[in-house]
Design a protein around this motif. Structure first.
Motif, PDB file in Angstrom:
ATOM      1  N   GLY A  34       0.774  -1.235   0.000  1.00 27.96           N
ATOM      2  CA  GLY A  34       0.000   0.000   0.000  1.00 27.96           C
ATOM      3  C   GLY A  34       0.805   1.284   0.000  1.00 27.96           C
ATOM      4  N   GLU A  35       2.136   1.182  -0.036  1.00 32.87           N
ATOM      5  CA  GLU A  35       2.958   2.398  -0.007  1.00 32.87           C
ATOM      6  C   GLU A  35       2.976   3.082  -1.376  1.00 32.87           C
ATOM      7  OE1 GLU A  35       6.879   3.358   2.304  1.00 32.87           O
ATOM      8  OE2 GLU A  35       7.462   2.381   0.422  1.00 32.87           O
ATOM      9  N   ILE A  36       3.011   4.406  -1.353  1.00 29.26           N
ATOM     10  CA  ILE A  36       3.232   5.215  -2.557  1.00 29.26           C
ATOM     11  C   ILE A  36       4.699   5.619  -2.525  1.00 29.26           C
ATOM     12  CG2 ILE A  36       2.504   7.211  -3.906  1.00 29.26           C
ATOM     13  CD1 ILE A  36       0.245   5.208  -3.351  1.00 29.26           C
ATOM     14  N   CYS A  37       5.477   5.121  -3.469  1.00 32.45           N
ATOM     15  CA  CYS A  37       6.928   5.259  -3.417  1.00 32.45           C
ATOM     16  C   CYS A  37       7.454   5.912  -4.689  1.00 32.45           C
ATOM     17  CB  CYS A  37       7.546   3.879  -3.225  1.00 32.45           C
ATOM     18  SG  CYS A  37       9.343   3.873  -3.160  1.00 32.45           S
ATOM     19  N   ALA A  38       8.259   6.964  -4.547  1.00 31.24           N
ATOM     20  CA  ALA A  38       8.879   7.637  -5.681  1.00 31.24           C
ATOM     21  C   ALA A  38      10.348   7.248  -5.764  1.00 31.24           C
ATOM     22  CB  ALA A  38       8.754   9.150  -5.535  1.00 31.24           C
ATOM     23  N   ILE A  39      10.810   6.931  -6.966  1.00 31.55           N
ATOM     24  CA  ILE A  39      12.224   6.638  -7.212  1.00 31.55           C
ATOM     25  C   ILE A  39      12.808   7.806  -7.988  1.00 31.55           C
ATOM     26  CG2 ILE A  39      13.875   5.084  -8.307  1.00 31.55           C
ATOM     27  CD1 ILE A  39      11.811   2.854  -7.980  1.00 31.55           C
ATOM     28  N   VAL A  40      13.839   8.431  -7.432  1.00 33.99           N
ATOM     29  CA  VAL A  40      14.437   9.612  -8.064  1.00 33.99           C
ATOM     30  C   VAL A  40      15.934   9.375  -8.248  1.00 33.99           C
ATOM     31  CG1 VAL A  40      12.713  11.151  -7.032  1.00 33.99           C
ATOM     32  CG2 VAL A  40      14.896  10.776  -5.860  1.00 33.99           C
ATOM     33  N   GLY A  41      16.520  10.190  -9.134  1.00 34.08           N
ATOM     34  CA  GLY A  41      17.949  10.093  -9.396  1.00 34.08           C
ATOM     35  C   GLY A  41      18.271  10.698 -10.742  1.00 34.08           C
ATOM     36  N   ALA A  42      19.536  10.918 -10.996  1.00 34.61           N
ATOM     37  CA  ALA A  42      19.977  11.506 -12.256  1.00 34.61           C
ATOM     38  C   ALA A  42      19.741  10.544 -13.417  1.00 34.61           C
ATOM     39  CB  ALA A  42      21.457  11.869 -12.162  1.00 34.61           C
ATOM     40  N   GLY A 178       0.650  17.364 -15.883  1.00 35.47           N
ATOM     41  CA  GLY A 178       1.450  16.361 -15.202  1.00 35.47           C
ATOM     42  C   GLY A 178       1.063  16.230 -13.746  1.00 35.47           C
ATOM     43  N   PHE A 179       0.884  17.354 -13.070  1.00 34.29           N
ATOM     44  CA  PHE A 179       0.490  17.325 -11.659  1.00 34.29           C
ATOM     45  C   PHE A 179      -0.895  16.709 -11.501  1.00 34.29           C
ATOM     46  CE2 PHE A 179      -1.559  19.115  -7.926  1.00 34.29           C
ATOM     47  CZ  PHE A 179      -0.601  18.883  -6.941  1.00 34.29           C
ATOM     48  N   LYS A 180      -1.844  17.095 -12.370  1.00 34.33           N
ATOM     49  CA  LYS A 180      -3.202  16.559 -12.281  1.00 34.33           C
ATOM     50  C   LYS A 180      -3.207  15.048 -12.500  1.00 34.33           C
ATOM     51  CE  LYS A 180      -5.737  20.706 -13.758  1.00 34.33           C
ATOM     52  NZ  LYS A 180      -6.578  21.298 -14.833  1.00 34.33           N
ATOM     53  N   THR A 181      -2.426  14.603 -13.494  1.00 33.73           N
ATOM     54  CA  THR A 181      -2.373  13.174 -13.813  1.00 33.73           C
ATOM     55  C   THR A 181      -1.762  12.388 -12.664  1.00 33.73           C
ATOM     56  OG1 THR A 181      -2.222  13.641 -16.181  1.00 33.73           O
ATOM     57  CG2 THR A 181      -1.498  11.465 -15.445  1.00 33.73           C
ATOM     58  N   MET A 182      -0.686  12.911 -12.081  1.00 38.41           N
ATOM     59  CA  MET A 182      -0.042  12.220 -10.963  1.00 38.41           C
ATOM     60  C   MET A 182      -0.973  12.178  -9.761  1.00 38.41           C
ATOM     61  SD  MET A 182       2.967  10.785 -10.668  1.00 38.41           S
ATOM     62  CE  MET A 182       2.404   9.374  -9.726  1.00 38.41           C
ATOM     63  N   ASP A 183      -1.680  13.255  -9.525  1.00 32.48           N
ATOM     64  CA  ASP A 183      -2.624  13.307  -8.413  1.00 32.48           C
ATOM     65  C   ASP A 183      -3.725  12.263  -8.596  1.00 32.48           C
ATOM     66  OD1 ASP A 183      -3.606  14.567  -5.965  1.00 32.48           O
ATOM     67  OD2 ASP A 183      -5.240  15.340  -7.201  1.00 32.48           O
ATOM     68  N   LEU A 184      -4.214  12.106  -9.831  1.00 30.80           N
ATOM     69  CA  LEU A 184      -5.238  11.104 -10.116  1.00 30.80           C
ATOM     70  C   LEU A 184      -4.697   9.690  -9.916  1.00 30.80           C
ATOM     71  CD1 LEU A 184      -6.968  12.620 -13.283  1.00 30.80           C
ATOM     72  CD2 LEU A 184      -8.110  12.021 -11.142  1.00 30.80           C
ATOM     73  N   LEU A 185      -3.461   9.457 -10.381  1.00 27.39           N
ATOM     74  CA  LEU A 185      -2.868   8.132 -10.237  1.00 27.39           C
ATOM     75  C   LEU A 185      -2.695   7.771  -8.771  1.00 27.39           C
ATOM     76  CD1 LEU A 185      -1.545   5.610 -11.352  1.00 27.39           C
ATOM     77  CD2 LEU A 185       0.564   6.908 -11.698  1.00 27.39           C
ATOM     78  N   ILE A 186      -2.193   8.696  -7.978  1.00 35.34           N
ATOM     79  CA  ILE A 186      -2.004   8.452  -6.550  1.00 35.34           C
ATOM     80  C   ILE A 186      -3.352   8.260  -5.857  1.00 35.34           C
ATOM     81  CG2 ILE A 186      -1.256   9.515  -4.383  1.00 35.34           C
ATOM     82  CD1 ILE A 186       1.079  10.738  -5.934  1.00 35.34           C
ATOM     83  N   SER A 187      -4.333   9.090  -6.208  1.00 35.72           N
ATOM     84  CA  SER A 187      -5.670   8.974  -5.602  1.00 35.72           C
ATOM     85  C   SER A 187      -6.295   7.622  -5.897  1.00 35.72           C
ATOM     86  CB  SER A 187      -6.577  10.091  -6.115  1.00 35.72           C
ATOM     87  OG  SER A 187      -6.108  11.350  -5.702  1.00 35.72           O
ATOM     88  N   CYS A 188      -6.167   7.168  -7.168  1.00 29.80           N
ATOM     89  CA  CYS A 188      -6.724   5.863  -7.541  1.00 29.80           C
ATOM     90  C   CYS A 188      -6.023   4.738  -6.785  1.00 29.80           C
ATOM     91  CB  CYS A 188      -6.588   5.640  -9.045  1.00 29.80           C
ATOM     92  SG  CYS A 188      -7.756   6.574 -10.059  1.00 29.80           S
ATOM     93  N   ALA A 189      -4.698   4.825  -6.681  1.00 27.36           N
ATOM     94  CA  ALA A 189      -3.939   3.789  -5.977  1.00 27.36           C
ATOM     95  C   ALA A 189      -4.361   3.713  -4.511  1.00 27.36           C
ATOM     96  CB  ALA A 189      -2.444   4.067  -6.092  1.00 27.36           C
ATOM     97  N   LYS A 190      -4.500   4.869  -3.874  1.00 32.19           N
ATOM     98  CA  LYS A 190      -4.891   4.889  -2.468  1.00 32.19           C
ATOM     99  C   LYS A 190      -6.320   4.382  -2.272  1.00 32.19           C
ATOM    100  CE  LYS A 190      -1.777   8.477  -0.729  1.00 32.19           C
ATOM    101  NZ  LYS A 190      -1.657   9.810  -0.094  1.00 32.19           N
ATOM    102  N   GLU A 191      -7.216   4.815  -3.150  1.00 34.24           N
ATOM    103  CA  GLU A 191      -8.614   4.402  -3.017  1.00 34.24           C
ATOM    104  C   GLU A 191      -8.771   2.896  -3.170  1.00 34.24           C
ATOM    105  OE1 GLU A 191     -12.901   5.076  -5.301  1.00 34.24           O
ATOM    106  OE2 GLU A 191     -11.343   6.603  -5.470  1.00 34.24           O
ATOM    107  N   LEU A 192      -7.970   2.318  -4.084  1.00 33.49           N
ATOM    108  CA  LEU A 192      -8.076   0.889  -4.349  1.00 33.49           C
ATOM    109  C   LEU A 192      -7.128   0.058  -3.496  1.00 33.49           C
ATOM    110  CD1 LEU A 192      -8.293   1.214  -8.229  1.00 33.49           C
ATOM    111  CD2 LEU A 192     -10.173   0.633  -6.688  1.00 33.49           C
ATOM    112  N   GLY A 193      -6.290   0.727  -2.694  1.00 34.58           N
ATOM    113  CA  GLY A 193      -5.379   0.023  -1.808  1.00 34.58           C
ATOM    114  C   GLY A 193      -4.171  -0.580  -2.482  1.00 34.58           C
ATOM    115  N   HIS A 194      -3.798  -0.049  -3.675  1.00 35.50           N
ATOM    116  CA  HIS A 194      -2.662  -0.584  -4.415  1.00 35.50           C
ATOM    117  C   HIS A 194      -1.351   0.035  -3.941  1.00 35.50           C
ATOM    118  CE1 HIS A 194      -5.425  -2.555  -6.990  1.00 35.50           C
ATOM    119  NE2 HIS A 194      -5.747  -1.519  -7.739  1.00 35.50           N
ATOM    120  N   THR A 195      -0.270  -0.727  -4.073  1.00 30.18           N
ATOM    121  CA  THR A 195       1.065  -0.171  -3.956  1.00 30.18           C
ATOM    122  C   THR A 195       1.388   0.544  -5.259  1.00 30.18           C
ATOM    123  OG1 THR A 195       1.740  -2.017  -2.549  1.00 30.18           O
ATOM    124  CG2 THR A 195       3.509  -0.738  -3.582  1.00 30.18           C
ATOM    125  N   LEU A 196       2.014   1.711  -5.178  1.00 27.30           N
ATOM    126  CA  LEU A 196       2.401   2.462  -6.372  1.00 27.30           C
ATOM    127  C   LEU A 196       3.873   2.827  -6.271  1.00 27.30           C
ATOM    128  CD1 LEU A 196       1.941   4.143  -8.963  1.00 27.30           C
ATOM    129  CD2 LEU A 196       1.135   6.015  -7.499  1.00 27.30           C
TER     130      LEU A 196
END
Length: 221
Positions: A34-42, A178-196
């Motif tokens: 159920g975690e929402i995890c961002a991977i960042v780097g160069a 981009g912000f709207k799309t990411m917000d929707l993706l995170i919202s859907c993941a949280k609502e459905l209980g998915h790990t993202l």
């Protein structure tokens, strides 16, 4: 059911000349259910490779990757493909929609591949949540980039996967979309209980996650 992801001493080499290029070096990582995890780097740090080995798109050179007690690194090609279809949703930067299928059929393509009946009630819920319910009869080239990415998100969620992986899902969009799309993706993941788990260069988008993981030269910083 959502699943815990665990990487144990994972390395990935590309090529053989001079011992190969080490894209990942002995990565140990746990991503809770159920975690929402961002991977960042160069660029070139190994972000996409890390995403690809976790999502069964690329084999590891060394190490093990567990989804709960299932070691996906021990699967053959057919087993990995079947596991990915039923347990993993993937959102690509360039959408990867089928140009000859309308929006409804693009979203429902995973059902066809899995030889399952379409859950129309669930698909209706998805497209309403993503604001694309009026676009279902259109073809992909009739939609904006932001709309196409929402279709790609709906397709990734269609079979209710345990985990959603997204590789720079807003990379082809302007900052507002981009912000709207990411917000929707995170919202859907949280609502459905998915790990993202998503890769991004954008620190603002990364800050929307529960946790940020930085990778430097193939290693977790």
């Amino acid at each position: 059911m959502n699943q815990n992801i665990r990487l144990v001493d994972v390395s990935k080499l590309y090529g053989t000349s001079g011992g190969g290029f080490p894209a990942l070096k002995h990565v140990n990582l746990t991503i809770p259910k159920g975690e929402i995890c961002a991977i960042v780097g160069a660029s070139g740090a190994g972000k996409t490779t890390l995403l690809n080995v976790m999502s069964c798109l690329t084999d590891v050179t060394e190490g093990e990757i567990f989804f709960d007690d299932t070691d996906i690194t021990k699967m053959n090609g057919k087993e990995a493909s079947d596991y990915r279809l039923h347990n993993i949703g993937f959102v690509f930067q360039k959408y990867q929609l089928m140009p000859t299928l309308n929006i409804h059929d693009n979203i429902c393509l995973p059902y066809v591949l899995a030889k399952e009946s379409v859950d129309e009630a669930y698909v209706t819920q998805l497209v309403q949540n993503l604001g694309i319910e009026s676009e279902l009869e259109k073809m992909p080239d009739q939609l904006s980039g932001g709309q196409q990415q929402r279709v790609a998100i709906a397709r990734a969620l269609a079979l209710k996967p345990s985990v959603i992986f997204a590789d720079e899902p807003t990379g082809n969009l302007d900052s507002q979309n981009g912000f709207k799309t990411m917000d929707l993706l995170i919202s859907c993941a949280k609502e459905l209980g998915h790990t993202l788990v998503f890769v991004t260069h954008n620190e603002t988008l990364a800050a929307m996650a529960d946790r940020k993981i930085e990778i430097v030269d193939g290693e977790i910083a």
